[in-house]
Write an enzyme that holds these catalytic residues in place. Structure first.
Site, PDB file in Angstrom:
ATOM      1  CG  HIS A   6      -4.656   5.034   4.486  1.00  0.00           C
ATOM      2  ND1 HIS A   6      -4.162   4.518   3.320  1.00  0.00           N
ATOM      3  CD2 HIS A   6      -3.570   5.468   5.191  1.00  0.00           C
ATOM      4  CE1 HIS A   6      -2.839   4.635   3.310  1.00  0.00           C
ATOM      5  NE2 HIS A   6      -2.453   5.206   4.436  1.00  0.00           N
ATOM      6  CE1 TYR A  33       2.635   5.399  -3.192  1.00  0.00           C
ATOM      7  CE2 TYR A  33       1.391   3.678  -4.286  1.00  0.00           C
ATOM      8  CZ  TYR A  33       2.545   4.098  -3.675  1.00  0.00           C
ATOM      9  OH  TYR A  33       3.598   3.228  -3.552  1.00  0.00           O
ATOM     10  N   GLY A  34      -2.752   9.353  -3.615  1.00  0.00           N
ATOM     11  CA  GLY A  34      -4.027   9.853  -4.146  1.00  0.00           C
ATOM     12  C   GLY A  34      -3.945  11.042  -5.078  1.00  0.00           C
ATOM     13  CG  ASP A  92      -1.810   1.222   1.336  1.00  0.00           C
ATOM     14  OD1 ASP A  92      -2.283   1.684   0.282  1.00  0.00           O
ATOM     15  OD2 ASP A  92      -2.019   1.731   2.453  1.00  0.00           O
ATOM     16  CB  SER A  93       0.209   4.781  -0.646  1.00  0.00           C
ATOM     17  OG  SER A  93      -0.899   4.913   0.222  1.00  0.00           O
ATOM     18  CB  CYS A 117      -3.219   0.759  -2.453  1.00  0.00           C
ATOM     19  SG  CYS A 117      -3.181   2.497  -2.877  1.00  0.00           S
ATOM     20  CG  ASN A 118      -9.663   1.296  -2.698  1.00  0.00           C
ATOM     21  OD1 ASN A 118     -10.682   0.777  -3.085  1.00  0.00           O
ATOM     22  ND2 ASN A 118      -9.219   1.152  -1.458  1.00  0.00           N
ATOM     23  CB  THR A 119      -4.815   5.285  -5.013  1.00  0.00           C
ATOM     24  OG1 THR A 119      -5.657   5.767  -3.969  1.00  0.00           O
ATOM     25  CG2 THR A 119      -4.430   6.411  -5.934  1.00  0.00           C
ATOM     26  CB  CYS A 144      -9.189   5.227   0.751  1.00  0.00           C
ATOM     27  SG  CYS A 144      -7.492   5.488   1.317  1.00  0.00           S
TER      28      CYS A 144
HETATM   29  N1  DGL Z   1      -4.630   3.457   0.875  1.00  0.00           N
HETATM   30  C1  DGL Z   1      -4.760   3.980  -0.398  1.00  0.00           C
HETATM   31  C2  DGL Z   1      -6.036   3.672  -1.104  1.00  0.00           C
HETATM   32  O1  DGL Z   1      -6.609   2.657  -0.815  1.00  0.00           O
HETATM   33  C3  DGL Z   1      -4.031   5.173  -0.856  1.00  0.00           C
HETATM   34  C4  DGL Z   1      -4.186   6.427  -0.152  1.00  0.00           C
HETATM   35  C5  DGL Z   1      -3.197   7.405  -0.670  1.00  0.00           C
HETATM   36  O2  DGL Z   1      -2.013   7.099  -0.629  1.00  0.00           O
HETATM   37  O3  DGL Z   1      -3.621   8.469  -1.130  1.00  0.00           O
HETATM   38  O4  DGL Z   1      -6.455   4.389  -1.961  1.00  0.00           O
END
Ligand code: DGL
Length: 259
Positions: free
Chosen positions: A185, A43-44, A11-12, A74-76, A183
């Site tokens: 997080h 990462y967003g 993940d990020s 990580c969704n992003t 996300c």
């Molecule tokens: N945890 C991440 C997600 O699921 C990334 C959040 C991020 O780094 O902006 O999107």
């Protein structure tokens, strides 16, 4: 078919541990390696090219540790890079996408909310999924600022509460009956979110579904670990390990990498 190699997750940052917990809960005998690229979080707001580059780097780290499957926790990264990852590497990938489907199919008000990063909400993959549910009104909200606060360990701060109020009140006013956490997080914000949302509004994330999918792919294509001992777990980060250690309830060692 059995396979003793570890499951790799990245993940990020620390958020993907919400996915790791689901996978570890469902598959306790599997060895797992988790990589938090916290130095590069969030990462967003990064470009698709940057997200692909970082996702490849993370994947290669996990493949060097003999990962038998990669969970993009990580969704992003999933919505921006999974196609490229699948094309480039010869290993199965499990991705995580916002759980729009169960929310849209069960919504009585035909209005759902989704909180996710800019990178996820702007991605082609997200739009393709959202279009399938055009009978449902989807209220999209970028969670600006949430990931950096979580990465800093400021989950219960007043700043967090203010941001969540600002993002969720318009959804309540629009009569959503499901809130999708898009996300990895954000599951760590559920106690905070519950204080704001009326209790009829259900909160859903993708953790359980990702764990089930990981198990299915291992069973069908890769092989599960044959042992019945608890699996070994390794956590890596390229930033200050304090918050990751705390989010893991101080039960696991975290190794800091120059990565
Ligand atoms: N945890 C991440 C997600 O699921 C990334 C959040 C991020 O780094 O902006 O999107």
């Amino acid at each position: 078919m059995t396979n003793t190699n570890p499951i790799g997750l990245f993940d990020s940052g620390i958020g993907g541990t919400s996915i790791w917990k689901e996978i570890h809960g469902l598959l306790p005998n599997e060895d797992t390696i988790y990589l938090a690229d916290s130095k590069n979080a969030p990462y967003g707001q990064k470009s698709k090219e940057e997200i692909i580059h970082l996702s490849c780097k993370n994947t290669e780290f996990l493949l060097n540790q003999n990962a038998k499957i990669i969970v993009v926790a990580c969704n992003t990264a999933t919505t921006n890079a999974i196609k490229e990852l699948r094309a480039k590497y010869d290993v199965p990938f499990i991705g995580i996408e916002p759980a729009i489907k169960p929310a849209a199919l069960n919504s009585k008000s035909h209005t759902i909310g989704i909180l996710a990063t800019q990178g996820t909400l702007n991605s082609e993959l997200f739009h393709q999924t959202a279009e399938k549910f055009h009978d449902t009104k989807i209220i999209e909200q970028i969670g600006h600022g949430l990931v950096p606060l979580i990465e800093n360990g400021d989950i219960n701060s007043s700043e967090m509460n203010e941001l969540l109020q600002m993002y969720l009140q318009p959804m309540i006013a629009a009569h959503i009956d499901y809130l999708v956490l898009g996300c990895s997080h954000y599951p760590y914000l559920i106690p905070q979110i519950k204080k704001i949302l009326p209790k009829e509004i259900k909160i859903i994330d993708s953790g359980e579904a990702v764990a089930r999918q990981t198990k299915n792919v291992l069973q069908e294509k890769v092989g599960l670990h044959p042992g019945n001992q608890p699996g070994k777990t390794e956590f890596y980060t390229n930033a200050d390990p304090k918050v990751l250690f705390e989010i893991l309830e101080k039960k696991y060692r975290v190794t800091v990498l120059d990565f």
